[in-house]
Design an enzyme around this catalytic site. Structure first.
Site, PDB file in Angstrom:
ATOM      1  CB  CYS A  14      37.555  16.809  34.632  1.00 43.27           C
ATOM      2  SG  CYS A  14      38.605  15.039  34.306  1.00 43.27           S
ATOM      3  CG  ASN A  17      38.284  10.201  36.785  1.00 42.50           C
ATOM      4  OD1 ASN A  17      37.966   9.041  37.095  1.00 42.50           O
ATOM      5  ND2 ASN A  17      38.759  11.314  37.540  1.00 42.50           N
ATOM      6  CB  CYS A  19      43.642  15.286  32.084  1.00 47.32           C
ATOM      7  SG  CYS A  19      44.222  14.405  30.622  1.00 47.32           S
ATOM      8  NE  ARG A  20      39.738  19.175  32.487  1.00 47.38           N
ATOM      9  CZ  ARG A  20      38.712  19.475  31.872  1.00 47.38           C
ATOM     10  NH1 ARG A  20      38.231  20.771  31.875  1.00 47.38           N
ATOM     11  NH2 ARG A  20      37.879  18.624  31.165  1.00 47.38           N
ATOM     12  CB  SER A  21      38.525  14.857  37.895  1.00 47.75           C
ATOM     13  OG  SER A  21      38.476  13.957  37.129  1.00 47.75           O
ATOM     14  CG  ASP A 131      39.907  18.868  27.851  1.00 46.41           C
ATOM     15  OD1 ASP A 131      40.961  18.345  28.075  1.00 46.41           O
ATOM     16  OD2 ASP A 131      38.921  18.441  27.421  1.00 46.41           O
TER      17      ASP A 131
HETATM   18  P1  4NP Z   1      40.058  15.395  31.361  1.00 42.16           P
HETATM   19  O1  4NP Z   1      40.810  15.517  29.859  1.00 42.16           O
HETATM   20  O2  4NP Z   1      38.478  15.540  31.256  1.00 42.16           O
HETATM   21  O3  4NP Z   1      40.868  16.520  32.160  1.00 42.16           O
HETATM   22  O4  4NP Z   1      40.244  14.135  31.933  1.00 42.16           O
HETATM   23  C1  4NP Z   1      40.035  14.866  28.724  1.00 42.16           C
HETATM   24  C2  4NP Z   1      40.517  13.474  28.714  1.00 42.16           C
HETATM   25  C3  4NP Z   1      40.036  12.774  27.776  1.00 42.16           C
HETATM   26  C4  4NP Z   1      39.062  13.375  26.778  1.00 42.16           C
HETATM   27  C5  4NP Z   1      38.682  14.579  26.820  1.00 42.16           C
HETATM   28  C6  4NP Z   1      39.138  15.374  27.976  1.00 42.16           C
HETATM   29  N1  4NP Z   1      38.600  12.622  25.599  1.00 42.16           N
HETATM   30  O5  4NP Z   1      37.967  13.262  24.904  1.00 42.16           O
HETATM   31  O6  4NP Z   1      38.936  11.455  25.527  1.00 42.16           O
END
Ligand code: 4NP
Length: 161
Positions: A14, A17, A19-21, A131
């Protein structure tokens, strides 16, 4: 005899790294462990950006996972172009992640390993795993609903021994 077409090492990707992945990694590991197949898989996750390198999963995701009985582990890392050679299957959460991972392999020799996570879901038809980072707690619960569905689908296509 192991078929070379059957994925055994799986990388979930994702953006951050956190939240989702990492949640996909946790859910899939939980599912394969529940059927005694944890030694048949190498499971990992990574982010497109390295901003959260070394961080544990986001507390909101950790809370949602633990509430459903998933043990929370893992530290964020950034994807590396060598991951496209190392892993059998690379599963991306949204269209941007998909394009970004393809961009790490300009020659395209490993593009066939890169698959959208939603292509494995059998009960949900959402276009992407959204997201949840800038949304509320319900977004994290919905992500886990999708992850449980798609991870079951991945297991189903890798369940031939
Ligand atoms: P993820 O979520 O891609 O599911 O881990 C996010 C975590 C952090 C950010 C964006 C999405 N960020 O912009 O810091």
């Amino acid at each position: 005899m192991r078929s070379p077409r059957v994925p055994r090492s799986i990388l979930f990707v994702c953006l951050g790294n956190i939240c989702r992945s990492p949640a996909a990694e946790i859910v899939f590991r939980h599912q394969v462990t529940a059927i005694g197949r944890e030694h048949d898989f190498h499971i990992d996750s990574a982010g497109i950006i390295g901003h959260h390198h070394g961080s544990p999963p986001d507390p909101r995701m950790s809370e949602a996972l633990q509430r459903r009985g998933f043990p929370v582990t893992g530290r964020a890392r950034k994807i590396h172009s060598t991951d496209l050679q190392t892993f059998d299957l690379i599963v991306t959460m949204d269209e941007t992640n998909f394009a970004d991972v393809r961009g790490l392999d300009p020659g395209g020799s490993n593009h066939n390993k890169i698959r959208p996570f939603m292509s494995f879901c059998r009960r949900h038809s959402d276009p992407r795993v959204p997201d949840p980072y800038y949304g509320g707690q319900r977004g994290f619960d919905h992500v886990i609903d999708l992850l449980e569905d798609g991870c079951e689908g991945i297991l189903a296509v890798t369940a031939d021994g």
